[in-house]
Design a protein around this motif. Sequence first.
Motif, mmCIF file in Angstrom:
data_model
loop_
_atom_site.group_PDB
_atom_site.id
_atom_site.type_symbol
_atom_site.label_atom_id
_atom_site.label_comp_id
_atom_site.label_asym_id
_atom_site.label_seq_id
_atom_site.Cartn_x
_atom_site.Cartn_y
_atom_site.Cartn_z
ATOM 1 N N ARG A 55 -0.956 -0.897 9.115
ATOM 2 C CA ARG A 55 -2.398 -0.633 9.056
ATOM 3 C C ARG A 55 -2.667 0.740 8.441
ATOM 4 O O ARG A 55 -3.617 0.908 7.666
ATOM 5 C CB ARG A 55 -3.013 -0.729 10.457
ATOM 6 C CG ARG A 55 -3.083 -2.147 11.013
ATOM 7 C CD ARG A 55 -3.970 -2.217 12.246
ATOM 8 N NE ARG A 55 -3.423 -1.457 13.358
ATOM 9 C CZ ARG A 55 -2.594 -1.949 14.271
ATOM 10 N NH1 ARG A 55 -2.206 -3.216 14.199
ATOM 11 N NH2 ARG A 55 -2.155 -1.200 15.273
ATOM 12 N N PHE A 56 -1.842 1.714 8.777
ATOM 13 C CA PHE A 56 -1.976 3.051 8.196
ATOM 14 C C PHE A 56 -1.795 2.996 6.677
ATOM 15 O O PHE A 56 -2.587 3.575 5.918
ATOM 16 C CB PHE A 56 -0.940 3.990 8.820
ATOM 17 C CG PHE A 56 -0.782 5.304 8.096
ATOM 18 C CD1 PHE A 56 -1.718 6.312 8.251
ATOM 19 C CD2 PHE A 56 0.302 5.515 7.253
ATOM 20 C CE1 PHE A 56 -1.575 7.520 7.573
ATOM 21 C CE2 PHE A 56 0.454 6.717 6.577
ATOM 22 C CZ PHE A 56 -0.491 7.721 6.737
ATOM 23 N N LEU A 57 -0.764 2.290 6.221
ATOM 24 C CA LEU A 57 -0.524 2.174 4.787
ATOM 25 C C LEU A 57 -1.680 1.466 4.083
ATOM 26 O O LEU A 57 -2.087 1.860 2.985
ATOM 27 C CB LEU A 57 0.782 1.417 4.538
ATOM 28 C CG LEU A 57 2.078 2.144 4.903
ATOM 29 C CD1 LEU A 57 3.260 1.187 4.804
ATOM 30 C CD2 LEU A 57 2.301 3.357 4.011
ATOM 31 N N THR A 58 -2.210 0.430 4.721
ATOM 32 C CA THR A 58 -3.340 -0.296 4.138
ATOM 33 C C THR A 58 -4.554 0.610 4.009
ATOM 34 O O THR A 58 -5.245 0.609 2.979
ATOM 35 C CB THR A 58 -3.682 -1.529 4.997
ATOM 36 O OG1 THR A 58 -2.555 -2.407 5.030
ATOM 37 C CG2 THR A 58 -4.880 -2.274 4.425
ATOM 38 N N ARG A 59 -4.813 1.407 5.040
ATOM 39 C CA ARG A 59 -5.952 2.338 4.973
ATOM 40 C C ARG A 59 -5.767 3.360 3.858
ATOM 41 O O ARG A 59 -6.730 3.714 3.160
ATOM 42 C CB ARG A 59 -6.133 3.050 6.318
ATOM 43 C CG ARG A 59 -6.655 2.168 7.437
ATOM 44 C CD ARG A 59 -7.149 3.000 8.612
ATOM 45 N NE ARG A 59 -6.102 3.833 9.180
ATOM 46 C CZ ARG A 59 -5.283 3.453 10.157
ATOM 47 N NH1 ARG A 59 -5.375 2.219 10.659
ATOM 48 N NH2 ARG A 59 -4.362 4.276 10.636
ATOM 49 N N ALA A 63 -8.159 3.876 0.697
ATOM 50 C CA ALA A 63 -8.755 5.189 0.434
ATOM 51 C C ALA A 63 -8.521 5.625 -1.010
ATOM 52 O O ALA A 63 -9.421 6.184 -1.653
ATOM 53 C CB ALA A 63 -8.194 6.229 1.398
ATOM 54 N N THR A 64 -7.322 5.373 -1.533
ATOM 55 C CA THR A 64 -7.059 5.768 -2.922
ATOM 56 C C THR A 64 -7.938 4.990 -3.888
ATOM 57 O O THR A 64 -8.318 5.502 -4.948
ATOM 58 C CB THR A 64 -5.579 5.558 -3.298
ATOM 59 O OG1 THR A 64 -5.230 4.180 -3.158
ATOM 60 C CG2 THR A 64 -4.667 6.409 -2.441
ATOM 61 N N GLY A 71 -6.362 9.511 -4.847
ATOM 62 C CA GLY A 71 -5.041 9.026 -5.208
ATOM 63 C C GLY A 71 -4.255 10.041 -6.018
ATOM 64 O O GLY A 71 -3.065 10.277 -5.769
ATOM 65 N N PHE A 72 -4.913 10.663 -7.001
ATOM 66 C CA PHE A 72 -4.221 11.663 -7.811
ATOM 67 C C PHE A 72 -3.883 12.896 -6.969
ATOM 68 O O PHE A 72 -2.835 13.521 -7.164
ATOM 69 C CB PHE A 72 -5.077 12.046 -9.019
ATOM 70 C CG PHE A 72 -5.011 11.034 -10.127
ATOM 71 C CD1 PHE A 72 -3.973 11.066 -11.048
ATOM 72 C CD2 PHE A 72 -5.965 10.037 -10.231
ATOM 73 C CE1 PHE A 72 -3.893 10.130 -12.066
ATOM 74 C CE2 PHE A 72 -5.896 9.092 -11.240
ATOM 75 C CZ PHE A 72 -4.861 9.135 -12.162
ATOM 76 N N PHE A 73 -4.756 13.229 -6.014
ATOM 77 C CA PHE A 73 -4.475 14.357 -5.116
ATOM 78 C C PHE A 73 -3.231 14.073 -4.273
ATOM 79 O O PHE A 73 -2.324 14.912 -4.178
ATOM 80 C CB PHE A 73 -5.682 14.606 -4.207
ATOM 81 C CG PHE A 73 -5.414 15.595 -3.100
ATOM 82 C CD1 PHE A 73 -5.358 16.953 -3.358
ATOM 83 C CD2 PHE A 73 -5.203 15.149 -1.804
ATOM 84 C CE1 PHE A 73 -5.098 17.866 -2.339
ATOM 85 C CE2 PHE A 73 -4.943 16.047 -0.775
ATOM 86 C CZ PHE A 73 -4.888 17.409 -1.046
ATOM 87 N N ASP A 218 -11.310 -6.546 -8.075
ATOM 88 C CA ASP A 218 -10.639 -5.260 -7.858
ATOM 89 C C ASP A 218 -9.560 -5.406 -6.802
ATOM 90 O O ASP A 218 -9.597 -4.754 -5.759
ATOM 91 C CB ASP A 218 -11.646 -4.196 -7.417
ATOM 92 C CG ASP A 218 -12.253 -3.448 -8.591
ATOM 93 O OD1 ASP A 218 -11.562 -3.291 -9.610
ATOM 94 O OD2 ASP A 218 -13.415 -3.033 -8.494
ATOM 95 N N GLY A 219 -8.596 -6.281 -7.047
ATOM 96 C CA GLY A 219 -7.540 -6.482 -6.074
ATOM 97 C C GLY A 219 -8.070 -7.127 -4.809
ATOM 98 O O GLY A 219 -9.138 -7.744 -4.795
ATOM 99 N N GLY A 220 -7.334 -6.959 -3.721
ATOM 100 C CA GLY A 220 -7.688 -7.635 -2.482
ATOM 101 C C GLY A 220 -8.824 -7.002 -1.713
ATOM 102 O O GLY A 220 -9.398 -7.636 -0.822
ATOM 103 N N TYR A 221 -9.178 -5.748 -2.058
ATOM 104 C CA TYR A 221 -10.141 -5.022 -1.226
ATOM 105 C C TYR A 221 -11.483 -4.759 -1.910
ATOM 106 O O TYR A 221 -12.423 -4.304 -1.258
ATOM 107 C CB TYR A 221 -9.539 -3.685 -0.789
ATOM 108 C CG TYR A 221 -8.182 -3.803 -0.137
ATOM 109 C CD1 TYR A 221 -7.988 -4.625 0.970
ATOM 110 C CD2 TYR A 221 -7.087 -3.107 -0.635
ATOM 111 C CE1 TYR A 221 -6.745 -4.736 1.572
ATOM 112 C CE2 TYR A 221 -5.837 -3.207 -0.040
ATOM 113 C CZ TYR A 221 -5.671 -4.022 1.063
ATOM 114 O OH TYR A 221 -4.425 -4.131 1.650
#
Length: 384
Positions: A55-59, A63-64, A71-73, A218-221
């Motif tokens: 769930r953390f990875l998905t969030r 966010a990116t 994402g670049f940050f 835009d992908g799954g989200y």
Amino acid sequence: MNKKKILVTFIESGFGHITSARAISDRLKAKYGERYDVQDCDIMKDSEKTEEFERFLTRQTQATNKIHGYGFFVFGIMETLGGESFLKFTHKTIFKSFVNATIEAFKNHAPDCIVSTHYFITFCAVEYKKRFAPDCLVVTYNPDNNVHPWWDNRDGIFITNNVYAAEEAVKRRKFNGANIRTVNFTARDDIAACKESKEFFREKYGIDKNAFCVIVADGGYALGKCKKVTDELLKTKKRLTLISVAGKNQKVYDYFISKNVNDNIDFIPLPFMRNVYELYRAADVFITKAGPNSVLDCVLMNTPVIIDYYPHPIEKATKKLFVDKYACGEYIKSPKKIRKRVEEFIDNPSLLSEYAKNTKKFNKECNGADEIADIIDEALGGEK
């Protein structure tokens, strides 16, 4: 005689990792199912701890996509703080409990080979091998078009889908060149087997055969520009079929189905679809962020692409590969400029001809997943 067990791991952190794992699993079972015990494993569903980290990875993935510049940050910080060495530090300290929980899951399955398409699974697999199973083969397929700084370079076979990524792995990420393999792009069995025409799928989905058709996703989200691009395209006065896919984003889907649409547009809002590639084939052009697997699936369906957004270096590499290098479409950031370009395509569809021609250079019959299955078989000793 006991078969060697191959564990093909699945993890949700964006859906590209899942589709790549599915492609590899499909071909392993088709080619070597009688020789090996090929098991699909949602490894992050093994315990509450692993589910928490998924769930953390998905969030973080969401966010990116959603927060401009995030994402670049994040990738910049990862690079600045040491890349792969920073990976090892954080996962042996901050994320230690999640790593240990995943290693316990591997211990429960006791595989002879672990197949990974995600950096976290690869790290845990290498740690599992190091601590408990020195004979376990770790095989990583990187579904991205570059090699980001958190891939573990210590052990196992690392497979890329283009020569530029392979070069980056060795020269920049310090992988052992002997461990690197490069294969063609992977395709799931359903995509590889899909031979039907654009006309077939237009009839299947009730799409006007004579109207210009655009699909936006835009992908799954649906956290990129899907909503803004849809709103802009709905302003056109030209005849258009517009398919907007909200994925698993219920708010965006509800927004789409609430729209009032002019008579010149057939608007088809859709939620998440597993066979969305059929709509790629039905469309004249696909508008999307630069998700590696979405763009690849579209290209394999021989439909040109407009990339409108890349939220981090991984997707920037996809834009560079499929737009700048392979010339399968265009990169246009502005929704307004996208609408104007689509209107030009409507007036003159031949503007897309060269892009469509270039997509046909990607031969689905040369499936990288077949090559990966062969690589795994050879590494496990093959038939003796």
